[in-house]
Write an enzyme that holds these catalytic residues in place. Structure first.
Site, PDB file in Angstrom:
ATOM      1  CG  ASN A  65      -8.370 -34.499 -14.433  1.00 16.68           C
ATOM      2  OD1 ASN A  65      -9.333 -34.707 -14.000  1.00 16.68           O
ATOM      3  ND2 ASN A  65      -8.183 -33.419 -15.095  1.00 16.68           N
ATOM      4  CD  GLN A  91      -7.429 -24.274 -14.757  1.00 19.32           C
ATOM      5  OE1 GLN A  91      -6.922 -25.274 -14.147  1.00 19.32           O
ATOM      6  NE2 GLN A  91      -7.981 -23.313 -15.304  1.00 19.32           N
ATOM      7  N   GLY A 136      -9.460 -20.188 -13.271  1.00 14.98           N
ATOM      8  CA  GLY A 136     -10.476 -21.180 -13.109  1.00 14.98           C
ATOM      9  C   GLY A 136      -9.813 -22.188 -12.272  1.00 14.98           C
ATOM     10  CB  THR A 143     -13.015 -25.487  -9.537  1.00 13.24           C
ATOM     11  OG1 THR A 143     -12.759 -26.539 -10.206  1.00 13.24           O
ATOM     12  CG2 THR A 143     -13.904 -24.391 -10.420  1.00 13.24           C
ATOM     13  CG  HIS A 180      -4.305 -29.406  -2.903  1.00 13.38           C
ATOM     14  ND1 HIS A 180      -4.468 -30.330  -2.174  1.00 13.38           N
ATOM     15  CD2 HIS A 180      -2.567 -29.296  -3.063  1.00 13.38           C
ATOM     16  CE1 HIS A 180      -3.452 -31.741  -2.034  1.00 13.38           C
ATOM     17  NE2 HIS A 180      -2.400 -30.361  -2.887  1.00 13.38           N
ATOM     18  CG  HIS A 196      -4.378 -28.776  -9.605  1.00 17.70           C
ATOM     19  ND1 HIS A 196      -5.327 -27.579  -9.390  1.00 17.70           N
ATOM     20  CD2 HIS A 196      -5.334 -28.569 -10.912  1.00 17.70           C
ATOM     21  CE1 HIS A 196      -5.960 -27.482  -9.441  1.00 17.70           C
ATOM     22  NE2 HIS A 196      -6.404 -27.731 -10.844  1.00 17.70           N
ATOM     23  CG  HIS A 234      -4.014 -28.595 -15.475  1.00 15.83           C
ATOM     24  ND1 HIS A 234      -5.949 -29.508 -15.163  1.00 15.83           N
ATOM     25  CD2 HIS A 234      -4.615 -27.902 -14.864  1.00 15.83           C
ATOM     26  CE1 HIS A 234      -6.176 -28.398 -14.305  1.00 15.83           C
ATOM     27  NE2 HIS A 234      -5.844 -27.371 -14.484  1.00 15.83           N
TER      28      HIS A 234
END
Length: 219
Positions: free
Chosen positions: A48, A112, A118, A120, A123, A125, A127
């Site tokens: 990240n 998200q 949230g 942004t 694509h 993903h 976390h």
């Protein structure tokens, strides 16, 4: 077909900067090949740019689906099997003194799903965030506040070359927090460590080194 336990590294995961058959890996509109340290038949994992805590990585489908419900059953299974694999990799790094397995520590695993949550980068993903006692102070739920604001805006620094989207579902007290973007060298060093851990896991399970996927480029 022979089944493989979800915890196995096996040959399904390529330990690499990018997959041999994937010359370029994109996260939404952004080329992130050099941040990628693991690629499976349908997913990839990358370090990240702005982790909330050390070890905060992302797992994405190779096909740039925007929403969780866009994934096929095979893609869904591969994505979350890769999430489990990343938990094992991170446990060896961040929970080493407690046994080095996922159950010896804790994780926040979150998606998200859509801009109002949230998201942004368009694509999907996941976390994967290793958690340790006191990592965000006394408020364990602070992770969700941070994910909703600037600290969870994984696309923020990437979008800064254009007009960045404002995270939805945010908390005003942290949305304007300025956080340092990591250097390429810092991200590549982290990816190297996870790549080495994957290789170690493979060798332990198979008794042999993983197949060579091509020379690693100088990053």
């Amino acid at each position: 077909m022979e089944s493989r336990p979800a915890s196995s590294v096996g040959t399904r995961a390529n330990i690499m900067t990018s997959a041999p058959d994937v010359k370029e890996v994109k996260f939404g509109p952004f080329e992130v090949t050099k941040q990628v340290f693991c690629v499976t038949p349908r997913s990839f994992a990358l370090v990240n740019l702005k982790p909330i805590v050390p070890g905060h990585v992302l797992v994405c489908p190779l096909t740039p689906h925007q929403r969780l419900t866009d994934l096929s059953p095979a893609e869904t299974a591969d994505l979350f099997t890769t999430v489990q694999l990343m938990q094992r990799v991170l446990a060896r790094t961040y929970f080493k003194d407690q046994g080095g397995v996922p159950s010896s520590g804790s994780f926040t695993v979150a998606v998200q799903d859509g801009p109002d949550s949230g998201q942004t980068v368009p694509h999907l993903h996941v976390h994967v965030i290793p958690r340790t006692k006191g990592d965000l102070g006394d408020a364990m739920d602070e992770i969700y506040v941070k994910m909703a604001g600037e600290e969870g805006n994984v696309g923020g620094a990437l979008w800064d070359v254009a007009k960045r989207p404002v995270p939805g579902g945010g908390m005003p007290r942290i949305e304007d927090v300025n956080r340092n973007v990591r250097t390429p060298e810092q991200m590549h060093e982290e990816a190297d460590r996870y790549r080495a851990t994957l290789q170690e896991m493979y060798e332990e399970e198979r008794g042999t080194k993983p197949p060579v996927s091509g020379e690693r480029s100088e990053l």
